[in-house]
Scaffold this active site. Structure first.
Site, PDB file in Angstrom:
ATOM      1  N   ASP A  26       0.857  -1.198   0.000  1.00 20.91           N
ATOM      2  CA  ASP A  26       0.000   0.000   0.000  1.00 20.91           C
ATOM      3  C   ASP A  26       0.890   1.244   0.000  1.00 20.91           C
ATOM      4  O   ASP A  26       2.114   1.164  -0.189  1.00 20.91           O
ATOM      5  CB  ASP A  26      -1.037  -0.050   1.126  1.00 20.91           C
ATOM      6  CG  ASP A  26      -0.434   0.173   2.519  1.00 20.91           C
ATOM      7  OD1 ASP A  26       0.791   0.411   2.633  1.00 20.91           O
ATOM      8  OD2 ASP A  26      -1.207   0.112   3.496  1.00 20.91           O
TER       9      ASP A  26
ATOM     10  N   CYS B 283       2.589  -3.626   4.070  1.00 21.86           N
ATOM     11  CA  CYS B 283       1.769  -2.458   4.415  1.00 21.86           C
ATOM     12  C   CYS B 283       2.477  -1.765   5.579  1.00 21.86           C
ATOM     13  O   CYS B 283       3.696  -1.885   5.722  1.00 21.86           O
ATOM     14  CB  CYS B 283       0.326  -2.847   4.722  1.00 21.86           C
ATOM     15  SG  CYS B 283       0.104  -4.032   6.072  1.00 21.86           S
TER      16      CYS B 283
ATOM     17  N   THR C 182       2.155  -2.342   8.839  1.00 25.54           N
ATOM     18  CA  THR C 182       2.536  -3.338   9.854  1.00 25.54           C
ATOM     19  C   THR C 182       2.724  -4.746   9.311  1.00 25.54           C
ATOM     20  O   THR C 182       3.302  -5.594   9.996  1.00 25.54           O
ATOM     21  CB  THR C 182       1.440  -3.433  10.927  1.00 25.54           C
ATOM     22  OG1 THR C 182       0.224  -3.835  10.269  1.00 25.54           O
ATOM     23  CG2 THR C 182       1.226  -2.105  11.643  1.00 25.54           C
TER      24      THR C 182
ATOM     25  N   HIS D  70       7.790 -24.808   8.819  1.00 24.07           N
ATOM     26  CA  HIS D  70       6.714 -25.450   9.592  1.00 24.07           C
ATOM     27  C   HIS D  70       5.332 -25.233   8.998  1.00 24.07           C
ATOM     28  O   HIS D  70       4.475 -26.109   9.092  1.00 24.07           O
ATOM     29  CB  HIS D  70       6.711 -24.916  11.028  1.00 24.07           C
ATOM     30  CG  HIS D  70       7.886 -25.358  11.836  1.00 24.07           C
ATOM     31  ND1 HIS D  70       7.883 -25.361  13.213  1.00 24.07           N
ATOM     32  CD2 HIS D  70       9.118 -25.804  11.471  1.00 24.07           C
ATOM     33  CE1 HIS D  70       9.046 -25.800  13.662  1.00 24.07           C
ATOM     34  NE2 HIS D  70       9.824 -26.059  12.625  1.00 24.07           N
TER      35      HIS D  70
ATOM     36  N   HIS E  85       4.568 -31.717  10.294  1.00 26.21           N
ATOM     37  CA  HIS E  85       3.871 -30.458  10.018  1.00 26.21           C
ATOM     38  C   HIS E  85       2.735 -30.628   9.003  1.00 26.21           C
ATOM     39  O   HIS E  85       1.840 -29.790   8.942  1.00 26.21           O
ATOM     40  CB  HIS E  85       4.851 -29.408   9.510  1.00 26.21           C
ATOM     41  CG  HIS E  85       5.998 -29.168  10.451  1.00 26.21           C
ATOM     42  ND1 HIS E  85       5.814 -28.617  11.697  1.00 26.21           N
ATOM     43  CD2 HIS E  85       7.314 -29.436  10.333  1.00 26.21           C
ATOM     44  CE1 HIS E  85       6.991 -28.540  12.312  1.00 26.21           C
ATOM     45  NE2 HIS E  85       7.912 -29.039  11.508  1.00 26.21           N
TER      46      HIS E  85
HETATM   47  C1  RB5 Z   1      -2.422   2.346   6.629  1.00 23.96           C
HETATM   48  O1  RB5 Z   1      -2.493   3.503   7.410  1.00 23.96           O
HETATM   49  C2  RB5 Z   1      -2.237   1.122   7.507  1.00 23.96           C
HETATM   50  O2  RB5 Z   1      -3.393   0.879   8.253  1.00 23.96           O
HETATM   51  C3  RB5 Z   1      -1.860  -0.095   6.692  1.00 23.96           C
HETATM   52  O3  RB5 Z   1      -0.698   0.173   5.985  1.00 23.96           O
HETATM   53  C4  RB5 Z   1      -1.563  -1.369   7.464  1.00 23.96           C
HETATM   54  O4  RB5 Z   1      -0.639  -1.143   8.496  1.00 23.96           O
HETATM   55  C5  RB5 Z   1      -2.700  -2.162   7.901  1.00 23.96           C
HETATM   56  O5  RB5 Z   1      -2.564  -3.239   8.502  1.00 23.96           O
END
Ligand code: RB5
Length: 144
Positions: A8, A65, A67, A98, A133
């Site tokens: 993203d 993204c 996180t 695994h 596994h």
């Molecule tokens: C975008 O602000 C953020 O929510 C997205 O990049 C991601 O971290 C979502 O899990």
């Protein structure tokens, strides 16, 4: 080996770093975007990468993204996708050995470029161990 990759708006620069690293390791890369910092929605890219694996266009995928969490949640909605959100190489390696993970997810707000490439290397270099596994992976698949 062909990898589909997507990100993203939070992770465009890191995707470029990872893409170059994959190509330097001889991996063919299909880049599903996004390509700019304009705000967008990560599930769109998770869908493109997941369906490209389902169709056989790519063997594996990488989704980035902020996180890695949203991407993994979205990608895991697709049958046959085992997406692992990780932030260090040990988990990336274990996700292959695994869990037979076929999509690697991480966060551009969590890991920097050097650590991201180490995570990618751990994922690339590890192989699924099967054996004990397999029953667990089969159980996961039976829930689809
Ligand atoms: C975008 O602000 C953020 O929510 C997205 O990049 C991601 O971290 C979502 O899990």
């Amino acid at each position: 080996m062909t990898y589909s990759i997507g990100c993203d708006h939070t992770a465009v620069a890191l995707k470029e770093t990872v893409k170059a690293h994959l190509e330097s390791r001889g991996v063919t890369v299909i880049d599903h975007g996004t390509h700019s910092s304009e705000r967008t929605d990560y599930p769109l890219f998770a869908k493109d990468v997941a369906t490209s694996i389902q169709s056989g266009q790519a063997e594996r995928g990488i989704l980035i993204c902020g996180t890695g969490i949203g991407m993994s949640i979205a990608a895991n909605k697709f049958d046959g996708i085992r997406a692992a959100a990780v932030s260090e190489p040990f988990s990336a390696q274990a996700s292959r050995e695994h869990n037979d993970a076929n999509v690697l997810c991480f966060g551009a707000r969590v890991v920097g470029p050097s650590l991201a490439n180490m995570i990618v290397d751990a994922f690339l270099d590890a192989s699924y161990e099967g054996g004990r596994h397999q029953k667990r992976v089969d159980l996961i698949q039976s829930y689809e």
